[in-house]
Write an enzyme that holds these catalytic residues in place. Sequence first.
Site, PDB file in Angstrom:
ATOM      1  N   LYS A   1     -85.729  37.132  59.646  1.00 57.99           N
ATOM      2  CA  LYS A   1     -84.581  36.244  59.817  1.00 57.99           C
ATOM      3  C   LYS A   1     -83.526  36.301  58.708  1.00 57.99           C
ATOM      4  O   LYS A   1     -82.400  35.837  58.899  1.00 57.99           O
ATOM      5  CB  LYS A   1     -85.074  34.779  59.926  1.00 57.99           C
ATOM      6  CG  LYS A   1     -85.758  34.467  61.242  1.00 57.99           C
ATOM      7  CD  LYS A   1     -84.750  34.335  62.368  1.00 57.99           C
ATOM      8  CE  LYS A   1     -85.367  34.405  63.734  1.00 57.99           C
ATOM      9  NZ  LYS A   1     -85.239  35.698  64.412  1.00 57.99           N
TER      10      LYS A   1
ATOM     11  N   TYR B   1     -87.719  34.742  67.853  1.00 52.97           N
ATOM     12  CA  TYR B   1     -87.644  36.082  67.280  1.00 52.97           C
ATOM     13  C   TYR B   1     -86.329  36.772  67.639  1.00 52.97           C
ATOM     14  O   TYR B   1     -85.674  37.364  66.776  1.00 52.97           O
ATOM     15  CB  TYR B   1     -88.841  36.916  67.760  1.00 52.97           C
ATOM     16  CG  TYR B   1     -89.057  38.173  66.956  1.00 52.97           C
ATOM     17  CD1 TYR B   1     -89.726  38.140  65.737  1.00 52.97           C
ATOM     18  CD2 TYR B   1     -88.583  39.404  67.407  1.00 52.97           C
ATOM     19  CE1 TYR B   1     -89.911  39.291  64.980  1.00 52.97           C
ATOM     20  CE2 TYR B   1     -88.761  40.554  66.664  1.00 52.97           C
ATOM     21  CZ  TYR B   1     -89.433  40.491  65.456  1.00 52.97           C
ATOM     22  OH  TYR B   1     -89.608  41.631  64.715  1.00 52.97           O
TER      23      TYR B   1
ATOM     24  N   TYR C   1     -97.201  43.777  64.556  1.00 46.09           N
ATOM     25  CA  TYR C   1     -97.601  42.769  63.571  1.00 46.09           C
ATOM     26  C   TYR C   1     -99.115  42.637  63.669  1.00 46.09           C
ATOM     27  O   TYR C   1     -99.629  42.200  64.702  1.00 46.09           O
ATOM     28  CB  TYR C   1     -96.932  41.421  63.887  1.00 46.09           C
ATOM     29  CG  TYR C   1     -95.442  41.383  63.592  1.00 46.09           C
ATOM     30  CD1 TYR C   1     -94.510  41.911  64.484  1.00 46.09           C
ATOM     31  CD2 TYR C   1     -94.978  40.815  62.404  1.00 46.09           C
ATOM     32  CE1 TYR C   1     -93.152  41.875  64.202  1.00 46.09           C
ATOM     33  CE2 TYR C   1     -93.611  40.769  62.121  1.00 46.09           C
ATOM     34  CZ  TYR C   1     -92.708  41.300  63.017  1.00 46.09           C
ATOM     35  OH  TYR C   1     -91.359  41.261  62.742  1.00 46.09           O
TER      36      TYR C   1
ATOM     37  N   HIS D   1     -85.155  46.995  71.016  1.00 48.27           N
ATOM     38  CA  HIS D   1     -86.561  46.733  71.328  1.00 48.27           C
ATOM     39  C   HIS D   1     -86.682  45.509  72.220  1.00 48.27           C
ATOM     40  O   HIS D   1     -86.106  44.476  71.924  1.00 48.27           O
ATOM     41  CB  HIS D   1     -87.356  46.470  70.042  1.00 48.27           C
ATOM     42  CG  HIS D   1     -87.588  47.700  69.217  1.00 48.27           C
ATOM     43  ND1 HIS D   1     -88.535  47.763  68.232  1.00 48.27           N
ATOM     44  CD2 HIS D   1     -87.010  48.925  69.248  1.00 48.27           C
ATOM     45  CE1 HIS D   1     -88.521  48.962  67.675  1.00 48.27           C
ATOM     46  NE2 HIS D   1     -87.594  49.683  68.270  1.00 48.27           N
TER      47      HIS D   1
ATOM     48  N   PRO E   1     -90.288  37.394  54.999  1.00 46.63           N
ATOM     49  CA  PRO E   1     -89.749  38.371  55.957  1.00 46.63           C
ATOM     50  C   PRO E   1     -90.495  38.440  57.293  1.00 46.63           C
ATOM     51  O   PRO E   1     -90.036  39.135  58.208  1.00 46.63           O
ATOM     52  CB  PRO E   1     -89.855  39.704  55.207  1.00 46.63           C
ATOM     53  CG  PRO E   1     -90.840  39.481  54.123  1.00 46.63           C
ATOM     54  CD  PRO E   1     -90.823  38.038  53.788  1.00 46.63           C
TER      55      PRO E   1
HETATM   56  P1  RFL Z   1     -77.764  39.960  49.332  1.00 46.61           P
HETATM   57  O1  RFL Z   1     -77.922  41.055  50.318  1.00 46.61           O
HETATM   58  O2  RFL Z   1     -78.840  39.779  48.333  1.00 46.61           O
HETATM   59  O3  RFL Z   1     -76.373  40.178  48.596  1.00 46.61           O
HETATM   60  C1  RFL Z   1     -76.007  39.465  47.428  1.00 46.61           C
HETATM   61  C2  RFL Z   1     -75.095  40.351  46.628  1.00 46.61           C
HETATM   62  O4  RFL Z   1     -74.555  39.624  45.516  1.00 46.61           O
HETATM   63  C3  RFL Z   1     -74.522  40.481  44.383  1.00 46.61           C
HETATM   64  N1  RFL Z   1     -74.440  39.623  43.190  1.00 46.61           N
HETATM   65  C4  RFL Z   1     -73.324  39.467  42.444  1.00 46.61           C
HETATM   66  N2  RFL Z   1     -72.102  40.003  42.547  1.00 46.61           N
HETATM   67  C5  RFL Z   1     -71.160  39.655  41.630  1.00 46.61           C
HETATM   68  N3  RFL Z   1     -71.417  38.790  40.603  1.00 46.61           N
HETATM   69  C6  RFL Z   1     -72.624  38.214  40.449  1.00 46.61           C
HETATM   70  N4  RFL Z   1     -72.874  37.364  39.466  1.00 46.61           N
HETATM   71  C7  RFL Z   1     -73.661  38.558  41.413  1.00 46.61           C
HETATM   72  N5  RFL Z   1     -74.955  38.191  41.580  1.00 46.61           N
HETATM   73  C8  RFL Z   1     -75.412  38.842  42.649  1.00 46.61           C
HETATM   74  C9  RFL Z   1     -75.785  41.302  44.525  1.00 46.61           C
HETATM   75  O5  RFL Z   1     -75.737  42.503  43.791  1.00 46.61           O
HETATM   76  C10 RFL Z   1     -75.809  41.545  46.029  1.00 46.61           C
HETATM   77  O6  RFL Z   1     -75.143  42.731  46.383  1.00 46.61           O
HETATM   78  O7  RFL Z   1     -77.564  38.539  50.055  1.00 46.61           O
HETATM   79  P2  RFL Z   1     -76.975  38.152  51.486  1.00 46.61           P
HETATM   80  O8  RFL Z   1     -75.674  38.812  51.746  1.00 46.61           O
HETATM   81  O9  RFL Z   1     -77.103  36.683  51.553  1.00 46.61           O
HETATM   82  O10 RFL Z   1     -78.000  38.825  52.536  1.00 46.61           O
HETATM   83  C11 RFL Z   1     -79.318  38.372  52.650  1.00 46.61           C
HETATM   84  C12 RFL Z   1     -80.237  39.541  53.015  1.00 46.61           C
HETATM   85  O11 RFL Z   1     -80.057  40.588  52.100  1.00 46.61           O
HETATM   86  C13 RFL Z   1     -81.718  39.130  53.044  1.00 46.61           C
HETATM   87  O12 RFL Z   1     -81.879  37.848  53.594  1.00 46.61           O
HETATM   88  C14 RFL Z   1     -82.592  40.112  53.886  1.00 46.61           C
HETATM   89  O13 RFL Z   1     -82.644  41.373  53.297  1.00 46.61           O
HETATM   90  C15 RFL Z   1     -83.994  39.559  54.042  1.00 46.61           C
HETATM   91  N6  RFL Z   1     -84.899  40.453  54.779  1.00 46.61           N
HETATM   92  C16 RFL Z   1     -84.850  40.562  56.161  1.00 46.61           C
HETATM   93  N7  RFL Z   1     -83.922  39.896  56.862  1.00 46.61           N
HETATM   94  C17 RFL Z   1     -83.823  40.060  58.216  1.00 46.61           C
HETATM   95  O14 RFL Z   1     -82.954  39.453  58.845  1.00 46.61           O
HETATM   96  N8  RFL Z   1     -84.667  40.899  58.924  1.00 46.61           N
HETATM   97  C18 RFL Z   1     -85.626  41.595  58.292  1.00 46.61           C
HETATM   98  O15 RFL Z   1     -86.318  42.381  58.945  1.00 46.61           O
HETATM   99  C19 RFL Z   1     -85.779  41.423  56.870  1.00 46.61           C
HETATM  100  N9  RFL Z   1     -86.692  42.115  56.186  1.00 46.61           N
HETATM  101  C20 RFL Z   1     -85.811  41.237  54.083  1.00 46.61           C
HETATM  102  C21 RFL Z   1     -86.722  42.055  54.821  1.00 46.61           C
HETATM  103  C22 RFL Z   1     -85.849  41.238  52.693  1.00 46.61           C
HETATM  104  C23 RFL Z   1     -86.761  42.011  52.042  1.00 46.61           C
HETATM  105  N10 RFL Z   1     -86.720  41.995  50.637  1.00 46.61           N
HETATM  106  C24 RFL Z   1     -86.637  43.161  49.852  1.00 46.61           C
HETATM  107  C25 RFL Z   1     -86.426  40.737  49.984  1.00 46.61           C
HETATM  108  C26 RFL Z   1     -87.649  42.828  54.169  1.00 46.61           C
HETATM  109  C27 RFL Z   1     -87.697  42.788  52.778  1.00 46.61           C
HETATM  110  C28 RFL Z   1     -88.768  43.614  52.108  1.00 46.61           C
HETATM  111  C1  PHB Z   2     -88.309  46.003  58.637  1.00 46.48           C
HETATM  112  O1  PHB Z   2     -88.178  46.899  59.499  1.00 46.48           O
HETATM  113  O2  PHB Z   2     -87.984  46.179  57.458  1.00 46.48           O
HETATM  114  C2  PHB Z   2     -88.875  44.693  59.032  1.00 46.48           C
HETATM  115  C3  PHB Z   2     -89.158  44.430  60.362  1.00 46.48           C
HETATM  116  C4  PHB Z   2     -89.692  43.197  60.730  1.00 46.48           C
HETATM  117  C5  PHB Z   2     -89.924  42.243  59.773  1.00 46.48           C
HETATM  118  C6  PHB Z   2     -89.630  42.490  58.442  1.00 46.48           C
HETATM  119  C7  PHB Z   2     -89.098  43.722  58.064  1.00 46.48           C
HETATM  120  O3  PHB Z   2     -90.466  41.048  60.148  1.00 46.48           O
END
Ligand code: RFL
Ligand code: PHB
Length: 389
Positions: free
Chosen positions: A295, A383, A199, A72, A291
């Site tokens: 990032k 971004y 957005y 994009h 979110p």
């Molecule tokens: P994770 O992915 O949470 O992985 C951590 C892992 O550790 C495991 N764990 C354990 N394993 C063994 N022993 C234990 N005691 C443990 N405790 C925990 C867990 O099961 C898990 O598998 O962390 P990591 O690797 O630091 O990654 C971070 C990302 O997952 C997170 O920052 C993003 O998902 C945030 N996020 C977004 N980030 C973006 O860069 N772009 C986005 O568009 C974006 N959108 C989002 C998001 C997060 C969202 N939610 C659900 C919080 C949208 C949403 C809705």
């Molecule tokens: C997504 O596609 O899940 C998404 C995209 C942009 C954001 C957050 C989540 O800022």
Amino acid sequence: MRTQVGIVGAGPAGLMLSHLLHRHGISSVVLESRSREYVEHRLRAGVLEQGSVDLLRDTGLGARLDREGMRHEGIELRFDGESHRVPMTELTGRAITVYGQQEVVKDLIAARLDAGGTILFEARADRLSDLDTAPVIHFRHQGRDEELHCDFVVGCDGYHGVSRPTVPDGVLTTYERTYPFAWLGVLAAAPPAVEELIYAHHQRGFALYSMRSPQISRLYLQVPADADIADWPDERIWAELRTRLETVPDWTLNEGPILEKSITPLRSLVVEPMQWQRLYLAGDAVHIVPPTGAKGMNLALADVALLGDAFAAWYADGRTDLLDGYSRTALRRVWRAQQFSWWMTSMLHQLDADDPYAAKLQSATLRYVTTSPAYATSLAENYVGLPEV
Ligand code: RFL
Ligand code: PHB
């Protein structure tokens, strides 16, 4: 069991670190409390910065990303019944790629297992010990208590993990902000109505239009922090999305069956420093962003890119400078992303219905960012991700 680097957590941070270490000839074992099936299907982030895409490509993980990822070059800001495009690539020369986090996780798991790497699923780390000298991760696997002995431990286990709480009281400082709202996210079997993300700022609250593929839309609604998913039947979700998104002429939402829905609270959090003794912390284990700036996954990957180089320098010729500087270097990017994510969140959400002054400021900010190339470039470069921070 013994390895050079013990990694807790098989999210993007832990898996990418294991992959990078392998490329430097350093052994690691990843312990993950959930099953492979669970982590490969957990619905999360969707936006990869240019730097994350480059990292995946440069380390041999670009094939499916290049086929299925959607590049994009702009985003849309929608407010006051108008739509405004921020032409990110025109302003910065860089772009983002929409590719689900679970796809990144699948690609990393496949690459590690193909290369003979060890990821133990359903292996929960319960406790870390001897972090000052010869670290041990105590974990439970297949009904037995086990120990993983290693030179270093990297905690990539998310905010609710075991690693960060191991550090004694008084060592770490927490900086935190909570918001009085959450995001209700849905995955819908509906072809995206648009090619770029929207957005939308609306009196009734923020809405975001994103996607996962040419057939699947990903949509979000701002809801109160205490909202209950049971109060949000599908028809109410679509009605609210229509109200907040169908605000410009000749634009309609594509609707379809909702495949998944959940509510995520929004918060900002940083814990410093990101290291103690032989324990290094990365990703959501030490910092969380709302979110709105997309990032979280990108920061997790950026942290472990630094750690990969730092361990390589240590194992190759005993250099400690990169390991010693890890927290300081990583925190510069972390705080840049904190400020950007807070700023996007504050600009786009309904903050306080009883504060007309705040609403006027938001309108002024949105108008400025969509008319001034200088201000739009600031949004765009954050971004798509800044190469240097
Ligand atoms: P994770 O992915 O949470 O992985 C951590 C892992 O550790 C495991 N764990 C354990 N394993 C063994 N022993 C234990 N005691 C443990 N405790 C925990 C867990 O099961 C898990 O598998 O962390 P990591 O690797 O630091 O990654 C971070 C990302 O997952 C997170 O920052 C993003 O998902 C945030 N996020 C977004 N980030 C973006 O860069 N772009 C986005 O568009 C974006 N959108 C989002 C998001 C997060 C969202 N939610 C659900 C919080 C949208 C949403 C809705
Ligand atoms: C997504 O596609 O899940 C998404 C995209 C942009 C954001 C957050 C989540 O800022």
